[in-house]
Design a protein around this motif. Structure first.
Motif, mmCIF file in Angstrom:
data_model
loop_
_atom_site.group_PDB
_atom_site.id
_atom_site.type_symbol
_atom_site.label_atom_id
_atom_site.label_comp_id
_atom_site.label_asym_id
_atom_site.label_seq_id
_atom_site.Cartn_x
_atom_site.Cartn_y
_atom_site.Cartn_z
ATOM 1 N N ASN A 23 -32.076 3.611 -21.436
ATOM 2 C CA ASN A 23 -30.614 3.665 -21.336
ATOM 3 C C ASN A 23 -30.010 4.774 -22.178
ATOM 4 O OD1 ASN A 23 -30.561 1.444 -19.596
ATOM 5 N ND2 ASN A 23 -30.451 -0.018 -21.282
ATOM 6 N N HIS A 24 -30.751 5.277 -23.161
ATOM 7 C CA HIS A 24 -30.233 6.323 -24.021
ATOM 8 C C HIS A 24 -30.843 7.694 -23.717
ATOM 9 C CE1 HIS A 24 -29.057 2.733 -26.344
ATOM 10 N NE2 HIS A 24 -28.094 3.483 -26.809
ATOM 11 N N TRP A 25 -31.652 7.766 -22.660
ATOM 12 C CA TRP A 25 -32.162 9.072 -22.247
ATOM 13 C C TRP A 25 -31.068 9.789 -21.462
ATOM 14 C CZ3 TRP A 25 -37.746 7.963 -20.001
ATOM 15 C CH2 TRP A 25 -38.550 7.459 -21.038
ATOM 16 N N THR A 26 -30.861 11.055 -21.751
ATOM 17 C CA THR A 26 -29.896 11.845 -21.000
ATOM 18 C C THR A 26 -30.595 13.023 -20.350
ATOM 19 O OG1 THR A 26 -29.344 13.112 -23.000
ATOM 20 C CG2 THR A 26 -27.972 11.201 -22.512
ATOM 21 N N ARG A 27 -30.148 13.344 -19.153
ATOM 22 C CA ARG A 27 -30.775 14.441 -18.409
ATOM 23 C C ARG A 27 -30.457 15.778 -19.069
ATOM 24 N NH1 ARG A 27 -33.090 14.241 -13.524
ATOM 25 N NH2 ARG A 27 -32.337 12.106 -13.266
ATOM 26 N N ARG A 28 -31.415 16.683 -19.070
ATOM 27 C CA ARG A 28 -31.233 17.990 -19.715
ATOM 28 C C ARG A 28 -30.183 18.818 -18.990
ATOM 29 N NH1 ARG A 28 -36.510 20.997 -21.827
ATOM 30 N NH2 ARG A 28 -34.838 22.010 -22.986
ATOM 31 N N ASP A 29 -29.487 19.644 -19.746
ATOM 32 C CA ASP A 29 -28.427 20.501 -19.226
ATOM 33 C C ASP A 29 -29.063 21.661 -18.452
ATOM 34 O OD1 ASP A 29 -26.371 22.304 -18.770
ATOM 35 O OD2 ASP A 29 -25.418 21.938 -20.703
ATOM 36 N N VAL A 30 -28.813 21.719 -17.153
ATOM 37 C CA VAL A 30 -29.430 22.736 -16.305
ATOM 38 C C VAL A 30 -28.957 24.132 -16.692
ATOM 39 C CG1 VAL A 30 -29.741 23.549 -13.942
ATOM 40 C CG2 VAL A 30 -29.685 21.104 -14.413
ATOM 41 N N ASP A 31 -27.677 24.260 -17.059
ATOM 42 C CA ASP A 31 -27.159 25.576 -17.460
ATOM 43 C C ASP A 31 -27.873 26.075 -18.715
ATOM 44 O OD1 ASP A 31 -25.374 25.614 -15.352
ATOM 45 O OD2 ASP A 31 -23.775 24.652 -16.507
ATOM 46 N N GLU A 32 -28.176 25.158 -19.631
ATOM 47 C CA GLU A 32 -28.903 25.526 -20.844
ATOM 48 C C GLU A 32 -30.329 25.949 -20.507
ATOM 49 O OE1 GLU A 32 -29.019 25.859 -25.152
ATOM 50 O OE2 GLU A 32 -27.411 25.725 -23.668
ATOM 51 N N LEU A 33 -30.967 25.210 -19.591
ATOM 52 C CA LEU A 33 -32.320 25.573 -19.171
ATOM 53 C C LEU A 33 -32.333 26.951 -18.516
ATOM 54 C CD1 LEU A 33 -33.522 22.184 -17.606
ATOM 55 C CD2 LEU A 33 -34.227 23.159 -19.791
ATOM 56 N N ARG A 34 -31.336 27.209 -17.666
ATOM 57 C CA ARG A 34 -31.263 28.502 -16.984
ATOM 58 C C ARG A 34 -31.065 29.642 -17.995
ATOM 59 N NH1 ARG A 34 -27.897 27.200 -13.635
ATOM 60 N NH2 ARG A 34 -29.211 26.981 -11.770
ATOM 61 N N LYS A 35 -30.247 29.390 -18.996
ATOM 62 C CA LYS A 35 -29.992 30.410 -20.020
ATOM 63 C C LYS A 35 -31.282 30.825 -20.709
ATOM 64 C CE LYS A 35 -28.087 30.582 -24.705
ATOM 65 N NZ LYS A 35 -27.282 29.817 -25.710
ATOM 66 N N TRP A 36 -32.113 29.840 -21.105
ATOM 67 C CA TRP A 36 -33.328 30.168 -21.840
ATOM 68 C C TRP A 36 -34.441 30.639 -20.917
ATOM 69 C CZ3 TRP A 36 -32.782 31.346 -26.530
ATOM 70 C CH2 TRP A 36 -31.777 30.745 -27.306
ATOM 71 N N ALA A 37 -34.380 30.256 -19.640
ATOM 72 C CA ALA A 37 -35.348 30.798 -18.675
ATOM 73 C C ALA A 37 -35.140 32.304 -18.502
ATOM 74 C CB ALA A 37 -35.217 30.081 -17.343
ATOM 75 N N TRP A 38 -33.878 32.726 -18.401
ATOM 76 C CA TRP A 38 -33.589 34.161 -18.295
ATOM 77 C C TRP A 38 -33.923 34.878 -19.605
ATOM 78 C CZ3 TRP A 38 -32.639 37.224 -14.280
ATOM 79 C CH2 TRP A 38 -32.298 36.620 -13.060
ATOM 80 N N ALA A 39 -33.676 34.215 -20.728
ATOM 81 C CA ALA A 39 -34.043 34.815 -22.015
ATOM 82 C C ALA A 39 -35.550 35.020 -22.099
ATOM 83 C CB ALA A 39 -33.559 33.920 -23.161
ATOM 84 N N TYR A 40 -36.318 34.053 -21.553
ATOM 85 C CA TYR A 40 -37.782 34.184 -21.517
ATOM 86 C C TYR A 40 -38.167 35.390 -20.674
ATOM 87 C CZ TYR A 40 -42.664 32.700 -20.957
ATOM 88 O OH TYR A 40 -44.037 32.643 -20.960
ATOM 89 N N LYS A 41 -37.512 35.551 -19.520
ATOM 90 C CA LYS A 41 -37.830 36.675 -18.637
ATOM 91 C C LYS A 41 -37.498 38.015 -19.305
ATOM 92 C CE LYS A 41 -36.827 38.485 -13.995
ATOM 93 N NZ LYS A 41 -36.415 39.839 -14.421
#
Length: 433
Positions: A23-41
């Motif tokens: 009940n206390h798990w929250t889904r990860r922020d997709v915009d945040e994931l996208r930001k760091w995916a591009w930073a990785y690239k």
């Protein structure tokens, strides 16, 4: 595994792998994931990429070119590898020790002496004055794990080695957080003589003073804990008040008689023709690597039959769930059947919301009681599959039965491709001249 970061929810750290607080798990922020995916690239060095992945659990993928790409909903966890070849294999081989090569386990040899309801790091738990940089958060878990290691027994650490490990594992910040989370005083009061002697000995070993000045070094009794070594002294003083070695009961599940009976059931059981065979010498090295399909039938047919007869039948009635050997084996049976029932539900041809809820509930029971009933797995290599299996509930609701999205068809195709004769010519068979 240095750290654990879930790709679906915000769970972070190896200590959270056994979390069932859905009940206390929250889904990860997709915009945040996208930001760091591009930073990785865009990173120019391998060290930068490693830092991004270790901190955020994200790598670059061409899927991020799609504006609608959401890996938390579209990148499924494969049930074949996660449950059958992952958790079922782990439970049978390592938890129940149904393996002829499994080492004998005694509480004297357990690395972890006790469990503690550790408070995981969070900005809320730390408070404004004790916030940690992201690169230091993983040290909190390492400190907590070190403090639970036995001080006596075969796999124990001496007090001096525990001090050295704590000193090498962390900076002052994570140590201070653990001290505060335990509610320890901020002053060096009521410190055990063994701690003060060790503190002075280590101070003398590092001191550059002359011999007479070294002899005047003393422990700062009553002073505020302001340095890294002060904090370590507080933590080790607390550690001495906890069990020095494990007094846990090791359930005798992996005996030679148990394995022999399971093999007998496999050989003599009468089953429908459509059910494939499984290794008759299950548990022995000669059985080889057991395939996912074999684990499926072992966990839903052969092992339940064998273990219910062995551990759940006492002349026609169930044993009492007490602290006797029979009682502990009954508890092991109930725990094992929770996993096997979750496996059976996940492998059904049809799923419903109620079945998905039942799957998650059975997995919760199995995860919750795992370290309590089987203390020998404490301190072993963390298994991210345990957390990942809980998210299969989400994908049962999103995509339906796992047989429509698990890896069996792809594995079979790979097997077909591997059997194609290429005459060792990359790209296909050789043509006649």
């Amino acid at each position: 595994m240095s750290s654990f970061i879930c790709s679906v929810c915000d769970i972070y750290g190896k200590d959270q792998i056994f979390s069932t607080d859905y009940n206390h798990w929250t889904r990860r922020d997709v915009d945040e994931l996208r930001k760091w995916a591009w930073a990785y690239k865009d990173a120019t060095t391998l060290a930068e990429r490693r830092q991004i992945f270790d901190t955020y659990g994200v790598r670059w993928s061409s899927f991020w070119l799609l504006e609608y790409w959401d890996p938390t909903r579209m990148l499924v966890i494969d049930a074949m590898h996660c449950i059958l070849e992952g958790i079922v294999h782990y439970h049978c081989r390592h938890v129940l020790r149904l393996d002829s090569s499994a080492p004998k386990v005694s509480s004297d040899g357990l690395k972890v002496a006790f469990d503690w309801p550790w408070i995981p790091y969070s900005p809320e738990a730390a408070g404004p004055s004790s916030l940690l940089h992201e690169k230091h958060i993983a040290a909190v878990v390492k400190i907590q794990e070190t403090l639970c290691i036995s001080l006596s027994g075969k796999n124990s650490l001496s007090l001096e080695k525990m001090w050295t490990r704590l000193n090498n594992q962390s900076t002052k910040g994570p140590l201070d957080f653990v001290v505060r989370s335990l509610g320890l005083p901020g002053e060096l009061v009521n410190i055990d003589q063994a701690i003060t002697s060790l503190y002075i000995a280590r101070a003398k070993a590092k001191s550059t003073r002359k011999d007479k000045a070294k002899d005047q070094l003393s422990f700062p009794h009553g002073q505020p804990a302001t340095t890294k070594h002060h904090l370590i002294a507080l933590l080790l003083n607390w550690r001495l008040q906890q069990p020095h070695s494990s007094e846990a009961y090791i359930i005798p599940t992996g005996t030679a008689d148990t394995l022999a009976f399971i093999q007998k059931v496999i050989q003599e059981i009468i089953k429908p023709a459509h059910i494939p065979s499984v290794p008759k010498n299950f548990g022995e090295a000669k059985a080889g690597s057991i395939k996912a399909n074999e684990w499926q039938w072992l966990s839903t047919l052969h092992l339940p039959v064998a273990l219910v007869i062995l551990w759940g039948d006492n002349d026609g009635i169930a044993p009492l769930a007490d602290d006797s050997e029979a009682g502990y084996l009954l508890k092991a049976l109930d725990h094992t059947m929770a996993l096997f029932q979750a496996t059976a539900i996940a492998c059904r041809y049809v799923t419903t919301e109620n079945r998905a809820l039942a799957y998650r509930q059975y997995m919760k029971v199995w995860t919750r009681d795992l370290q309590t009933l089987f203390p020998h797995i404490r301190g072993s290599t963390p298994r991210p599959n345990i957390h990942a299996a809980a998210h299969i509930y989400d994908f049962l609701l999103l995509f339906g039965p796992v047989l429509s999205w698990w890896c069996f068809p792809f594995e079979r195709l790979i097997g077909v491709l591997q059997k194609i004769n290429t005459n060792d010519h990359t790209g296909g068979t050789s043509l006649p001249a």
